[in-house]
Structures are given as structure tokens and as C-alpha cells.
Design an enzyme around this catalytic site. Structure first.
Site, PDB file in Angstrom:
ATOM      1  N   GLU A  24       0.845  -1.081   0.079  1.00 33.00           N
ATOM      2  CA  GLU A  24      -0.085  -0.105  -0.089  1.00 33.00           C
ATOM      3  C   GLU A  24       0.748   1.297  -0.036  1.00 33.00           C
ATOM      4  O   GLU A  24       1.894   1.420   0.774  1.00 33.00           O
ATOM      5  CB  GLU A  24      -0.876   0.093   1.183  1.00 33.00           C
ATOM      6  CG  GLU A  24      -2.126  -1.186   1.344  1.00 33.00           C
ATOM      7  CD  GLU A  24      -3.274  -0.681   2.228  1.00 33.00           C
ATOM      8  OE1 GLU A  24      -3.079   0.390   2.773  1.00 33.00           O
ATOM      9  OE2 GLU A  24      -3.679  -1.855   2.405  1.00 33.00           O
ATOM     10  N   HIS A  79      -4.315   6.610   0.458  1.00 32.17           N
ATOM     11  CA  HIS A  79      -3.318   5.255   0.436  1.00 32.17           C
ATOM     12  C   HIS A  79      -4.290   4.531  -0.538  1.00 32.17           C
ATOM     13  O   HIS A  79      -5.223   4.634  -1.124  1.00 32.17           O
ATOM     14  CB  HIS A  79      -3.619   4.633   1.837  1.00 32.17           C
ATOM     15  CG  HIS A  79      -4.954   4.232   2.218  1.00 32.17           C
ATOM     16  ND1 HIS A  79      -6.138   4.950   2.626  1.00 32.17           N
ATOM     17  CD2 HIS A  79      -5.731   2.949   2.322  1.00 32.17           C
ATOM     18  CE1 HIS A  79      -7.353   4.292   2.899  1.00 32.17           C
ATOM     19  NE2 HIS A  79      -6.743   3.009   2.868  1.00 32.17           N
ATOM     20  N   HIS A  81      -5.384   0.440  -2.129  1.00 36.62           N
ATOM     21  CA  HIS A  81      -6.050  -1.023  -1.837  1.00 36.62           C
ATOM     22  C   HIS A  81      -5.412  -1.767  -3.196  1.00 36.62           C
ATOM     23  O   HIS A  81      -5.949  -1.785  -4.101  1.00 36.62           O
ATOM     24  CB  HIS A  81      -7.448  -1.055  -1.782  1.00 36.62           C
ATOM     25  CG  HIS A  81      -7.958  -0.463  -0.367  1.00 36.62           C
ATOM     26  ND1 HIS A  81      -9.280  -0.149  -0.383  1.00 36.62           N
ATOM     27  CD2 HIS A  81      -7.140   0.041   0.625  1.00 36.62           C
ATOM     28  CE1 HIS A  81      -9.448   0.325   1.063  1.00 36.62           C
ATOM     29  NE2 HIS A  81      -8.192   0.477   1.627  1.00 36.62           N
ATOM     30  N   ASP A  92     -10.038   0.633   7.542  1.00 37.70           N
ATOM     31  CA  ASP A  92     -10.242   2.071   7.448  1.00 37.70           C
ATOM     32  C   ASP A  92     -11.262   2.698   8.276  1.00 37.70           C
ATOM     33  O   ASP A  92     -10.944   3.864   8.977  1.00 37.70           O
ATOM     34  CB  ASP A  92     -10.527   2.527   6.063  1.00 37.70           C
ATOM     35  CG  ASP A  92      -9.437   2.162   5.229  1.00 37.70           C
ATOM     36  OD1 ASP A  92      -8.258   2.121   5.439  1.00 37.70           O
ATOM     37  OD2 ASP A  92      -9.825   2.092   3.652  1.00 37.70           O
TER      38      ASP A  92
END
Length: 131
Positions: A24, A79, A81, A92
Site C-alpha cells: 500500500e 492510501h 488498496h 479504514d
């Protein structure tokens, strides 16, 4: 709420996600008000970067210090995935603070924006604005 995002910020988000996969990526969204002018990559210091992210605290502190000195404001975070979708994961959601910051999540070559509200993450619409 709609937000404005520069094409450069979108390009950075997509490039970071592609360049760090299968880990990530993560970083900061910089701008003012409802406009994201840039995305600042930060090191993912999570001990499990394949499935988690943790923004390097030094990068976060430096960005806030720069903002106090007249630089761009930290208006959110991003970020990726790498094997998921551009929606907030259960992890999250567990880390939601309701601070109204904007989160960008990158997955599958797409970027989605969310606002961390008291009621959880709310999907945001965005428009490109390079002007």
C-alpha cells in the site's frame, strides 16, 4: 460536498499506487478549502505494508510545520488498496476519527475521495481543476 482536484494530484496518486504495488502507498493531500493541489508521498511505516498503511509521522509533522509557515494545508490523506476497491475497508472505518479530513483511496486504476465524518466515510464527488 464537491471538491476540486488538480490533474497533477490525480497523476501522483495513480503513479504512487502503481509504483508501490503490491504494498500500500500512502501520503498527504495538500491544498486549501475544498481544493486538492497536490499529493505528497510518504513512507508507509506499517509493519504489514501489504495490507495496512501508516503514514510516516516525520512526513506528517513536516507538512504541518510547512503549513504553519504559509505552505499548503494538510487537508487529508491517501492510501491504496492494491488488491481491493477504492472504498473504505473495515480497517479504514475502524480508524475513522470524524475529523472531516478528505481521504483518497486508489485501487484498480481509479481514485475515489471520501470525507471522514462523524457518521463514517461519505463519498465525495470531484472535478478536475487545473486553473
Amino acid at each position: 460536498m464537491d471538491i476540486a482536484v488538480t490533474s497533477g494530484a490525480i497523476a501522483t496518486l495513480l503513479a504512487e499506487a502503481a509504483g508501490t504495488a503490491p504494498e500500500e502507498c500512502c501520503g498527504l493531500l495538500l491544498g486549501a478549502g475544498g481544493r486538492i493541489d497536490s499529493a505528497m508521498p510518504a513512507r508507509n511505516v506499517s509493519p504489514r505494508p501489504l495490507i495496512r498503511f501508516e503514514i510516516d509521522p516525520a512526513a506528517l509533522l513536516a507538512a504541518h510545520k510547512a503549513a504553519r509557515g504559509g505552505g499548503p494545508q494538510v487537508i487529508g490523506y491517501y492510501h491504496s488498496h492494491p488488491t481491493g476497491h477504492p472504498v473504505p475497508s473495515p480497517t479504514d472505518c475502524e480508524h475513522s476519527t470524524g475529523d472531516l479530513r478528505i481521504w483518497a483511496i486508489i485501487a484498480g486504476g481509479q481514485v475515489a475521495f471520501w470525507q471522514d465524518s462523524e457518521d463514517g466515510f461519505l463519498r465525495l464527488c470531484y472535478r478536475l481543476d487545473d486553473g
